[in-house]
Write a protein that holds these residues in place. Sequence first.
Motif, PDB file in Angstrom:
ATOM      1  N   THR A  22      14.275  60.478 112.497  1.00 56.04           N
ATOM      2  CA  THR A  22      15.560  61.174 112.421  1.00 56.04           C
ATOM      3  C   THR A  22      15.619  62.246 113.510  1.00 56.04           C
ATOM      4  N   PRO A  23      15.739  61.851 114.774  1.00 51.49           N
ATOM      5  CA  PRO A  23      15.790  62.835 115.858  1.00 51.49           C
ATOM      6  C   PRO A  23      17.034  63.709 115.781  1.00 51.49           C
ATOM      7  N   GLY A  24      16.935  64.865 116.393  1.00 52.79           N
ATOM      8  CA  GLY A  24      18.050  65.807 116.421  1.00 52.79           C
ATOM      9  C   GLY A  24      17.565  67.233 116.354  1.00 52.79           C
ATOM     10  N   HIS A  25      16.736  67.530 115.366  1.00 54.23           N
ATOM     11  CA  HIS A  25      16.077  68.843 115.317  1.00 54.23           C
ATOM     12  C   HIS A  25      15.007  68.897 116.399  1.00 54.23           C
ATOM     13  N   THR A  26      14.220  67.844 116.472  1.00 51.63           N
ATOM     14  CA  THR A  26      13.293  67.598 117.587  1.00 51.63           C
ATOM     15  C   THR A  26      13.388  66.118 117.934  1.00 51.63           C
TER      16      THR A  26
ATOM     17  N   THR B 279      15.383  68.173 109.004  1.00 55.03           N
ATOM     18  CA  THR B 279      16.567  67.366 109.316  1.00 55.03           C
ATOM     19  C   THR B 279      17.713  67.724 108.388  1.00 55.03           C
ATOM     20  N   LEU B 280      17.469  67.692 107.080  1.00 51.83           N
ATOM     21  CA  LEU B 280      18.524  67.905 106.088  1.00 51.83           C
ATOM     22  C   LEU B 280      18.069  68.905 105.047  1.00 51.83           C
ATOM     23  N   PHE B 281      18.935  69.882 104.779  1.00 56.34           N
ATOM     24  CA  PHE B 281      18.684  70.910 103.768  1.00 56.34           C
ATOM     25  C   PHE B 281      19.794  70.886 102.721  1.00 56.34           C
ATOM     26  N   GLU B 282      19.598  71.682 101.674  1.00 56.00           N
ATOM     27  CA  GLU B 282      20.653  71.823 100.674  1.00 56.00           C
ATOM     28  C   GLU B 282      21.882  72.470 101.320  1.00 56.00           C
ATOM     29  N   GLN B 283      22.944  71.695 101.447  1.00 52.90           N
ATOM     30  CA  GLN B 283      24.217  72.117 102.031  1.00 52.90           C
ATOM     31  C   GLN B 283      24.049  72.715 103.430  1.00 52.90           C
ATOM     32  N   SER B 284      23.093  72.203 104.163  1.00 52.59           N
ATOM     33  CA  SER B 284      22.889  72.630 105.540  1.00 52.59           C
ATOM     34  C   SER B 284      22.137  71.526 106.284  1.00 52.59           C
ATOM     35  N   VAL B 285      21.965  71.739 107.572  1.00 50.23           N
ATOM     36  CA  VAL B 285      21.203  70.802 108.401  1.00 50.23           C
ATOM     37  C   VAL B 285      20.286  71.607 109.308  1.00 50.23           C
ATOM     38  N   GLY B 286      19.365  70.906 109.955  1.00 50.90           N
ATOM     39  CA  GLY B 286      18.424  71.571 110.833  1.00 50.90           C
ATOM     40  C   GLY B 286      19.078  72.147 112.071  1.00 50.90           C
ATOM     41  N   ARG B 287      18.426  73.144 112.644  1.00 47.28           N
ATOM     42  CA  ARG B 287      18.902  73.709 113.908  1.00 47.28           C
ATOM     43  C   ARG B 287      18.742  72.690 115.027  1.00 47.28           C
TER      44      ARG B 287
ATOM     45  N   HIS C 164      22.639  68.394 118.342  1.00 51.86           N
ATOM     46  CA  HIS C 164      23.412  68.391 117.100  1.00 51.86           C
ATOM     47  C   HIS C 164      24.052  67.027 116.862  1.00 51.86           C
ATOM     48  N   GLN C 165      24.578  66.428 117.904  1.00 50.28           N
ATOM     49  CA  GLN C 165      25.214  65.119 117.763  1.00 50.28           C
ATOM     50  C   GLN C 165      24.214  64.087 117.255  1.00 50.28           C
ATOM     51  N   GLN C 166      23.021  64.120 117.810  1.00 50.39           N
ATOM     52  CA  GLN C 166      21.982  63.182 117.392  1.00 50.39           C
ATOM     53  C   GLN C 166      21.519  63.459 115.965  1.00 50.39           C
ATOM     54  N   LEU C 167      21.430  64.743 115.609  1.00 48.60           N
ATOM     55  CA  LEU C 167      21.010  65.126 114.265  1.00 48.60           C
ATOM     56  C   LEU C 167      21.977  64.586 113.215  1.00 48.60           C
ATOM     57  N   ILE C 168      23.272  64.794 113.434  1.00 47.72           N
ATOM     58  CA  ILE C 168      24.271  64.322 112.479  1.00 47.72           C
ATOM     59  C   ILE C 168      24.269  62.799 112.415  1.00 47.72           C
ATOM     60  N   LYS C 169      24.094  62.169 113.538  1.00 44.11           N
ATOM     61  CA  LYS C 169      23.997  60.700 113.572  1.00 44.11           C
ATOM     62  C   LYS C 169      22.801  60.227 112.744  1.00 44.11           C
ATOM     63  N   SER C 170      21.658  60.907 112.905  1.00 43.11           N
ATOM     64  CA  SER C 170      20.467  60.554 112.127  1.00 43.11           C
ATOM     65  C   SER C 170      20.729  60.675 110.634  1.00 43.11           C
ATOM     66  N   ILE C 171      21.347  61.776 110.239  1.00 40.20           N
ATOM     67  CA  ILE C 171      21.604  62.003 108.810  1.00 40.20           C
ATOM     68  C   ILE C 171      22.545  60.940 108.260  1.00 40.20           C
TER      69      ILE C 171
ATOM     70  N   ASN D 273      27.931  68.858 101.499  1.00 46.50           N
ATOM     71  CA  ASN D 273      27.363  69.477 102.699  1.00 46.50           C
ATOM     72  C   ASN D 273      28.460  69.603 103.771  1.00 46.50           C
ATOM     73  N   PRO D 274      28.832  70.843 104.153  1.00 45.19           N
ATOM     74  CA  PRO D 274      29.965  71.022 105.080  1.00 45.19           C
ATOM     75  C   PRO D 274      29.683  70.496 106.488  1.00 45.19           C
ATOM     76  N   PHE D 275      28.419  70.290 106.831  1.00 41.12           N
ATOM     77  CA  PHE D 275      28.078  69.867 108.195  1.00 41.12           C
ATOM     78  C   PHE D 275      28.243  68.358 108.410  1.00 41.12           C
ATOM     79  N   ILE D 276      28.355  67.606 107.324  1.00 41.36           N
ATOM     80  CA  ILE D 276      28.376  66.158 107.488  1.00 41.36           C
ATOM     81  C   ILE D 276      29.609  65.519 106.836  1.00 41.36           C
ATOM     82  N   GLN D 277      30.629  66.310 106.601  1.00 41.72           N
ATOM     83  CA  GLN D 277      31.861  65.763 106.024  1.00 41.72           C
ATOM     84  C   GLN D 277      32.686  65.062 107.092  1.00 41.72           C
TER      85      GLN D 277
END
Length: 206
Positions: free
Chosen positions: A128-132, A149-157, A165-172, A202-206
């Motif tokens: 799940t690339p994106g954070h690293t 990668t994924l947290f409670e109602q949040s995502v990784g930096r 960020h684009q890759q992280l959301i794609k991974s999730i 999760n507001p980051f992946i809606q």
Amino acid sequence: MEIIRLEVGNLGANCYIVYSKEALEGVVIDPGGNAQDIINIIQRENIKIVAIINTHGHADHIGDNDKIKEYTGAPILIHKDDASMLTSAQGNLSMYIGNNLICKAADRLLTDGEIIQVGGMKLQVIHTPGHTPGGICIKVNEVVFSGDTLFEQSVGRSDFPGGSHQQLIKSIKERLLILSDATQILPGHGSGTTIGNERYNNPFIQ
């Protein structure tokens, strides 16, 4: 499957000891600090640790790799795209907080879809690339250890070197949200959650 969580290191990363109570074999995921506390649990539960798995190469998740390896003799496993971070204080970001952490190189490099067999359990590597670049999640039955990668109602930096960020959301969306709503998420920091909770809240992946 038994899971013991410890909050370790100055940044409060979650370290997980995952083991079979029948076989008394297990793994340590992300020993970022507090090595003696981890060792105390291994001794108390009489677990044979057969692997040390890093979900990614940042210092707060790898900090006590070497101490746990020294005690258990277990190999260190990390995705191939984060392997260089273990031996680079710049790569694992420790130089920026005055630590200059350099760990031993990995014993085994992981790839997407690989299965790690431990005490009758099957641990599936999900890249799940994106954070690293080499960030992974580890799925065991209906539990996913999601690293940063994924947290409670949040995502990784994604603002660190190698992040996207684009890759992280794609991974999730493409690797984690395909799982059932009941799947438990045990992240690299903070409280656990479920795929269903994150899918709908999760507001980051809606």
